[in-house]
Enzyme design. Structure first.
Site, PDB file in Angstrom:
ATOM      1  N   ASP A  71       5.462 -50.495  40.615  1.00 58.98           N
ATOM      2  CA  ASP A  71       6.520 -49.958  41.467  1.00 58.98           C
ATOM      3  C   ASP A  71       6.099 -50.056  42.932  1.00 58.98           C
ATOM      4  OD1 ASP A  71       8.244 -48.921  39.288  1.00 58.98           O
ATOM      5  OD2 ASP A  71       6.557 -47.557  38.959  1.00 58.98           O
ATOM      6  N   ASP A  73       6.895 -47.878  46.225  1.00 61.33           N
ATOM      7  CA  ASP A  73       7.504 -46.679  46.806  1.00 61.33           C
ATOM      8  C   ASP A  73       7.383 -46.726  48.321  1.00 61.33           C
ATOM      9  OD1 ASP A  73       8.045 -45.777  44.260  1.00 61.33           O
ATOM     10  OD2 ASP A  73       6.205 -44.599  44.124  1.00 61.33           O
ATOM     11  N   ASP A 153      -1.575 -36.382  46.614  1.00 59.14           N
ATOM     12  CA  ASP A 153      -2.515 -35.766  45.676  1.00 59.14           C
ATOM     13  C   ASP A 153      -3.941 -36.294  45.829  1.00 59.14           C
ATOM     14  OD1 ASP A 153      -1.855 -38.283  44.677  1.00 59.14           O
ATOM     15  OD2 ASP A 153      -0.955 -37.523  42.829  1.00 59.14           O
TER      16      ASP A 153
END
Length: 464
Positions: A71, A73, A153
């Site tokens: 992906d 992002d 994170d």
């Protein structure tokens, strides 16, 4: 990836902004030819209209590792509503975490607005953004790229590729962590896990997926905070479990989840099946099933979540089945059906498995009862069942663990499938009938039930 010195400013463990080390295009290995055309379209349009636009997180990390990202992002300083005005093919999703999805057919480019800290005055207008445990309830507070980086994170995910000058902005020693192959949380680990307990699962997933190790400070709080997964919506945990076990490293993931006491929280019904030695039939079967899943994925074969959950819950179903047989004197056939319902119903409270997967999983279990019945034309009918192949694979795994009659039955079905019609009939004729069959035209005579007769006779014997 070209080596680049990383700035020495310490990570702010109180939630403050971080300072970026800017890596120019000449000093990193990312090329626009490795970024999807659709992601580039979004990046360029945002930049053209005066907004900041960065490729962020796993896409940047994987490109630096020489991997092909799944992906792409994007993060921007444009609000979700401003993004929607730029793209007719955009839809806004999420409440807790508002996102813009730009749709290019089946390809979805996710665009997030840079997140800020919850300590500002905007929080007070809508009430508390955190639960008493520290978990974030709402996350639509917008800020700067430095604040957004502090909200990421892991350090390997706080990497931003700037479409304006093709540089990489490294906010938390991410390049260094990649080179040292370390999974390290940004900020205080306990605080970050309390904000979102799913980060504990992500730490394991990234460590296994990327062949990295979790730093001591990042790993230390996990066993003590594993119980916080109980606060996560069951639907979200279902999605996380798929990511954990259907990425080609299921067995290694399972072992690490057990090490950190996370497996026990995801699958409470498995707790009684676990032993210190890890050699119970249920554990050996589960490991064999996960290894088989990894092998199929490596070979490019299809793997369905239904088979995965059938394997994960088989040990608890068997244990519950034995309990029911002892408690109620039920035959195995009836006990298996009740046990399947009991285990799946309890499991739904922790992981919401959709019916499109739970129903096939139940069918795989039920077919284990039908596979021994091969006389006449039953074998042909069974072989044509939509779940036959999955049930057969399941039987093979059972046979490899328990051996005996189960292994012999699995071998019979293997021979049957590899034989022509003539040899299939020979295999069926070679079977020994279990007893005299009742004529279809004969009527069953019911014996009068005496006052002292037991329920056991009326329930019949096990078909297993």
């Amino acid at each position: 990836m070209c080596k680049q010195a990383v700035g020495q400013q310490d990570q702010d463990e109180t939630g403050g902004a971080l300072e970026a080390t800017v890596i120019p295009r000449s000093a990193h290995s990312i090329s626009r030819t490795d970024i999807s055309d659709n992601a580039l379209k979004v990046l360029y349009r945002l930049s053209k209209h005066g907004y900041q636009a960065y490729l962020v997180g796993g896409g940047v990390r994987d490109l630096l590792l020489g991997l092909k990202p799944k992906d792409f992002d994007i993060v921007t300083d444009a609000s979700p509503e401003q993004v929607k005005k730029l793209f007719r093919n955009c839809r806004l999703v999420g409440r807790r975490f508002r996102l813009a999805h730009i749709l290019f057919g089946r390809d979805i480019i996710e665009v997030a607005t840079m997140r800020g800290h919850h300590s500002n005055a905007e929080d007070d207008k809508t009430g508390n953004a955190h639960a008493e445990t520290g978990m974030i309830l709402r996350d639509n507070v917008y800020g700067t790229i430095e604040e957004d980086a502090a909200r990421r994170d892991f350090s390997i995910n706080a990497l931003y590729y700037n479409i304006a000058d093709f540089s990489v902005h490294d906010f938390a020693h991410g390049v260094e962590a990649i080179e040292k192959r370390k999974i390290d949380l940004i900020g205080d680990p306990e605080t970050r896990y309390r904000e979102d307990p799913v980060r504990m699962l992500r730490a394991v997933r990234f460590a296994v997926k990327l062949d990295m190790s979790i730093t001591k400070r990042t790993a230390k709080p996990i066993p003590e905070l594993a119980h916080m997964l109980q606060q996560i919506p069951a639907a979200r945990l279902f999605e996380e479990v798929q990511k954990l076990f259907l990425a080609g490293r299921a067995l290694d993931t399972y072992k690490m989840l057990r090490e950190y006491k996370l497996m026990q929280q995801l699958f409470p019904s498995l707790k009684p099946c676990f032993t210190d030695e890890g050699d119970s039939d249920a554990e050996r079967f589960l490991e064999a099933a996960l290894a088989n899943t990894d092998k199929r994925i490596a070979e490019g074969k299809r793997v369905t979540p239904a088979f995965l959950f059938a394997a994960l819950y088989w040990g608890p179903v068997q244990a519950r089945c034995e309990e029911l047989m002892l408690e109620s004197d039920l035959p195995y056939t009836d006990a298996l059906g009740l046990a399947s319902s009991d285990v799946l119903d309890r499991a739904q409270k922790r992981i919401a498995v959709p019916k499109r997967f739970s129903i096939p999983a139940r069918e795989i279990w039920q077919l284990q009862l039908r596979l021994p019945k091969r006389m006449g034309n039953r074998a042909e009918k069974l072989a044509g069942h939509p779940r036959f192949r999955a049930a057969y694979d399941f039987l093979l795994l059972r046979g490899s663990i328990v051996g005996g009659e189960v292994e012999e039955l699995a071998q019979w079905w293997t021979d049957y499938q590899q034989s022509d019609e003539s040899h299939q009939q020979q295999l069926i004729k070679a079977l020994k009938p279990r007893g005299p069959r009742r004529s279809r035209n004969s009527r069953r005579r019911r014996k009068p039930k005496s006052a002292g007769s037991s329920n056991k006779e009326s329930k019949g014997e096990s078909n297993q």
